[in-house]
Write a protein that holds these residues in place. Structure first.
Motif: not given
Length: 252
Positions: A48-51, A137-148, A198-204, A227-229
């Motif tokens: 999940h995301g931060f907080r 969000s923060q969970g995505g940061i971790i998920s992206a780094a773990l394979p490497g 990768h899912i990215i929001g225009e106003t994120c 949408k945003g974040h």
């Protein structure tokens, strides 16, 4: 499923398989099926995301159509730390809220990152195996780094290889605005061959960082939304891309 004294949940799309006395599996229809007749769903550990929390992420993902969710086996985990400040989702979702690691205001120092990775790996050892990671969000940061990190031998050394990732409003450790923890020094030293969506929001506020992360993968698929974040609903084009990604990973 329990971990760190928090109740963990499975998404509604997760099926429960029973086994009869002959070792064959009984699907949701109640009919006896051989293993070759059962299509194994890609199994994701969802961060999940931060907080926020695992329960909140489950609710957010319900914005996706059931035709997508039913194709995944999703397992959700709460972060190891209680939120140490105000949550952006207060007033929208009820507490408790959790975070994966902490950081300075300029995000140039991270705290408890190694402990976070160890916590995730311990859960994967006990409740795996998992085919992929899905993070927001923060969970995505971790998920992206773990394979490497797994490829480098600094994380997930006791679990099967992560085959693919879904990153929602994520960013790259060591990118233009986030420091690189020692444990993840080589996480992005070469382009990652792990299939990614990768899912990215225009106003994120992570849009620039999310696009930067896309370039770190060899063959990424991207869904852009207006949408945003947040975890947005899938429009016709986004749904097509999502189904293309699912078709791709089901062949792995």
């Amino acid at each position: 499923m329990l971990t760190n004294s928090h109740q963990q949940h499975l998404a509604s799309g997760t099926s429960i398989i029973e086994r009869d006395k002959r070792g064959e599996e009984i699907g949701n229809t109640g009919k006896i099926e051989t293993k070759s007749q059962i299509l194994k769903k890609p199994r994701f550990l969802c961060l999940h995301g931060f907080r926020t929390s695992s329960e909140i992420l489950q609710k957010q993902l319900r914005r996706w159509p059931e035709t997508v969710l039913e194709k995944f086996d999703l397992v959700f985990l709460d972060g190891p730390y209680m939120a140490q400040g105000k949550s952006m989702v207060e007033g929208f979702y009820d507490p408790p809220y959790y975070e994966w690691f902490q950081f300075t205001e300029d995000v140039q120092e991270l705290y408890n990152f190694e402990e976070c990775i160890a916590y995730i790996e311990d859960f994967m050892i006990k409740h795996g195996p998992f085919d992929g990671l899905m993070g927001f969000s923060q969970g995505g940061i971790i998920s992206a780094a773990l394979p490497g990190m797994q490829l480098d031998g600094t994380a997930l050394t006791k679990v099967p290889k992560i085959k693919y990732v879904i990153i929602i409003s994520g960013a790259q450790l060591g990118g233009s605005k986030i420091c690189l923890p020692k444990l993840a020094t080589n996480a992005f030293s070469s382009p990652l061959k792990c299939p990614s969506l990768h899912i990215i929001g225009e106003t994120c506020f992570f849009k620039e960082l999310g696009n930067e992360l896309v370039d770190s993968f060899v063959d990424p698929l991207v869904i852009n939304h207006s949408k945003g974040h947040t975890i947005a609903r899938l429009d016709e084009k986004g749904l097509k891309t999502m189904l293309n990604f699912i078709e791709k990973i089901e062949k792995i």
